[in-house]
Enzyme design. Structure first.
Site: not given
Ligand SMILES: Nc1nc2c(ncn2[C@@H]2O[C@H](COP(=O)(O)OP(=O)(O)OP(=O)(O)O)[C@@H](O)[C@H]2O)c(=O)[nH]1
Ligand SMILES: [Ca+2]
Length: 492
Positions: A171, A204
Site C-alpha cells: 500500500e 502509510q
Molecule cells: N472530510 C472528508 N472525509 C472523507 C472524505 N472521504 C473520505 N473521508 C474520510 O477520510 C478517511 C480516509 O478515507 P479513505 O482514504 O477513503 O480511507 P480508506 O481507504 O477507506 O481507509 P484505509 O483502508 O485505512 O486506507 C475516512 O475516515 C473517511 O471516512 C471526504 O470527502 N471528506
Molecule cells: Ca486507503
C-alpha cells in the site's frame, strides 16, 4: 545559329524537367516521412482497480493509448465510482452481501469501457486496513467477504485478476509509485517525492532513503528498478493509525475512568453526543478493556481546545523505547526524512477543509486553535451541506494530522513546507491503485526504453534540408556539365 537555339531550348527543357522532378521528389519524400511517423488514430486500452478501503470502496478506471503502453505519464484515470455504503469489512455480519454492494459501480464501468475491450480489460481488487483488521479478528469472516466480492467480479465481462488483502508495505510502496509516475519523475530519473497516505484504519509513509534501511530494518525496505534507475525506498504502514481508528484510541484513553461523561478538547464547545462503549472498545486496535461500569454508553462532550487536544492525541503514540538508531513511534524504525512529500487521502480532505494546505506549521497551529474553539452550533450553521460526522471530527482530525506529522514522523517547522497536500495529480487520484496496476501489468519497464536519437519534427526537417542540398548539387552538376557536352557535339 538555329543549332544554338535548339541547344538552348533543350537545355531550358531539361532544367524545367529536373526542377519539377526534384521538387516532386522532395515533396514525396517529406510527405512519406511525415505520414509514416504520424500517430495512428488513438485507440485506448483499459484497466480497473477496486480500492476496498476501511471506510468505503472506490472503483478506478484507467486508460492508456493502445500502441504505446510503455510510455510514462500515459496511463491516466478516466473515471472513478464511489460504492454506496461502508467498506467491505463492515459486511462481516452478512458477508454474502459485500459483493452485491459493488454491482452498480461495475455496471457503470461496463457502460464506460468500449464493448470490444471488455474481455481484455484487467480487473483487480485490493483490500486494505479494514480487511486486515477483520482478518485479525476472524479469518473465516474475512475469507467469506472476499469470496462474496470475488463472485460478483468473476461474473463481470472483464478479465478478473483476483481480489486480495494487500500488505501495508504494498500500500505504501505503490502509493509512492503512483505519485512519482504521475508527476513524471520516474522516467526523468530526477529526484523523487515521498508519499503520505492517511486512511480510515491505517496510514502509510514512504520515501527514498539510502540502502542502510535494508540493513537496519528489512521489513521497511523496498527496492524498485524503474526505467533504468534503482530506488531504495523506506516504507511503513501503521495499522490502527488511520483517522477513524485513531479517534477510537483517543476516546478509549479518555473513557478509562468510567465517568458518565467525557469532556473532549478535540470536539467543539457545545457538542454533546451519547456514544456506546461498544463502538469504541470493539475495535481490535483498542487493547484496553471497557471500564467496569454497568452503563453501556457515555456522553461525549466537546471542550474545543486544540493544544489540549494535541496532548490527548500524543498519548496514543508510544515514544518510550526504540531498538534502532532512530524511530518514528511504536518502536518503528524511520530514517531521516528526505523531502519533498505529497500527502493525500484524508491528509488532503481534512487540511483542505481547514484551509491549512499552505502556510507555516505555526500558522496552521494558530488557525486550528481558533477553529476548534468555535461553538458547534456556529460550525453547523456555517456548513449545512457538509456531512455532520465529517464536520464534528475536523477539529480532532486536524489535531491528529499535526501530531502525527510532527510528534510521529518528526516533521519540524523547517521541513513542514516540504509537504504538499494533494488530491489529484494531472487528473488522476493520488493513492496506491494506479501503482498497483502498473506493477501487475508490467507497464513500467525496469530499463529505459530506447528512444530515437531525433524527435519527429527534427527528423523531418533534417530530411527536408538534405533533400534540398542533394537537389542543388544535382542542379549545379547539370548546369556545368551540359554546355560542355553541347560544345563537344558542335565540334564533331
Ligand atoms: N472530510 C472528508 N472525509 C472523507 C472524505 N472521504 C473520505 N473521508 C474520510 O477520510 C478517511 C480516509 O478515507 P479513505 O482514504 O477513503 O480511507 P480508506 O481507504 O477507506 O481507509 P484505509 O483502508 O485505512 O486506507 C475516512 O475516515 C473517511 O471516512 C471526504 O470527502 N471528506
Ligand atoms: Ca486507503
Amino acid at each position: 545559329m538555329s543549332c544554338q537555339t535548339k541547344g538552348k531550348n533543350a537545355w531550358y527543357k531539361a532544367v524545367i524537367i529536373i526542377t519539377v522532378l526534384g521538387i516532386t521528389a522532395i515533396v514525396a519524400l517529406v510527405t512519406t516521412a511525415v505520414l509514416q511517423n504520424k500517430p495512428l488514430l488513438q485507440k485506448y486500452k483499459y484497466g480497473i482497480v477496486l480500492d476496498a478501503g476501511s471506510s468505503h470502496t472506490a472503483v478506478y478506471i484507467y486508460e492508456w493509448p493502445a500502441e504505446k503502453d510503455n510510455d510514462t505519464g500515459r496511463v491516466q484515470q478516466t473515471h472513478s465510482c464511489k460504492v454506496q455504503g461502508a467498506g467491505i469489512s463492515s459486511y462481516s455480519v452478512f458477508p454474502g452481501q459485500a459483493g452485491a454492494s459493488l454491482k452498480s459501480c461495475m455496471k457503470e464501468a461496463e457502460s464506460l469501457i468500449p464493448l470490444s475491450r471488455h474481455l481484455e480489460t484487467p480487473l483487480y481488487l485490493g483490500a486494505t486496513a479494514g480487511m486486515r483488521l477483520l482478518r485479525m479478528e476472524n479469518q473465516s469472516l474475512s475469507d467469506q467477504v472476499l469470496w462474496s466480492v470475488e463472485e460478483v467480479l468473476q461474473s463481470s465481462p472483464f478479465s478478473y485478476q483476483g481480489a486480495r488483502i494487500i500488505t501495508g508495505q504494498e500500500e505504501g510502496a505503490f502509493g509512492w509509485v503512483t505519485v512519482n509516475y504521475l508527476s513524471d519523475r520516474l522516467k526523468q530519473g530526477s529526484g523523487t517525492t515521498g508519499a503520505l497516505d492517511l486512511g480510515g484504519a491505517s496510514t502509510q509513509i514512504s520515501f527514498v532513503a539510502n540502502q542502510d534501511v535494508a540493513e537496519e530494518s528489512a521489513e521497511n525496505a523496498v527496492t524498485f528498478r524503474l526505467y533504468g534507475n534503482d530506488y531504495f525506498l523506506y516504507t511503513h504502514s501503521f495499522l490502527c493509525y488511520g483517522k477513524d481508528q485513531a479517534l477510537k484510541l483517543a476516546l478509549a484513553q479518555q473513557t478509562q475512568s468510567g465517568d458518565s461523561s467525557v469532556l473532549d478538547p478535540c470536539f467543539h464547545p457545545g457538542y454533546s453526543v451519547d456514544r456506546s462503549y461498544f463502538s469504541v472498545y470493539s475495535s481490535p486496535c483498542v487493547m484496553a478493556g471497557k471500564p467496569l461500569v454497568s452503563r453501556d454508553s457515555f456522553t461525549h462532550v466537546g471542550a474545543g481546545n486544540a493544544s489540549l487536544c494535541q496532548e490527548v492525541v500524543r498519548r496514543i503514540f508510544n515514544f518510550s523505547s526504540c531498538s534502532f538508531s532512530r524511530c518514528s513511534f511504536n518502536r518503528v524504525y524511520q530514517p531521516p526524512l528526505q523531502g519533498p512529500f505529497g500527502a493525500f487521502s484524508a491528509f488532503y480532505f481534512v487540511m483542505n477543509f481547514l484551509n491549512l494546505t499552505s502556510g507555516s506549521l505555526e500558522s496552521s497551529r494558530e488557525k486550528l486553535e481558533r477553529y476548534c474553539s468555535r461553538p458547534w452550533t456556529q460550525i453547523k450553521q456555517q456548513h449545512p451541506d457538509v456531512k455532520e460526522k465529517y464536520l464534528a471530527e475536523y477539529c480532532f482530525s486536524g489535531s491528529y494530522i499535526l501530531s502525527l506529522l510532527t510528534d510521529g514522523y518528526n516533521f519540524t517547522s523547517d521541513t513542514w513546507t516540504d509537504i504538499t497536500f494533494i488530491k489529484k495529480i494531472s487528473g488522476s487520484d493520488a493513492g496506491w491503485t494506479l501503482g498497483y496496476m502498473l506493477n501487475l501489468t508490467n507497464m513500467i519497464p525496469a530499463e529505459a526504453p530506447d528512444t530515437p536519437p531525433l524527435p519527429h519534427a527534427g527528423y523531418v526537417t533534417l530530411l527536408f534540408f538534405i533533400s534540398l542540398l542533394l537537389f542543388f548539387l544535382l542542379f549545379l552538376c547539370f548546369r556545368f556539365l551540359w554546355p560542355h557536352r553541347n560544345s563537344q557535339t558542335q565540334m564533331i
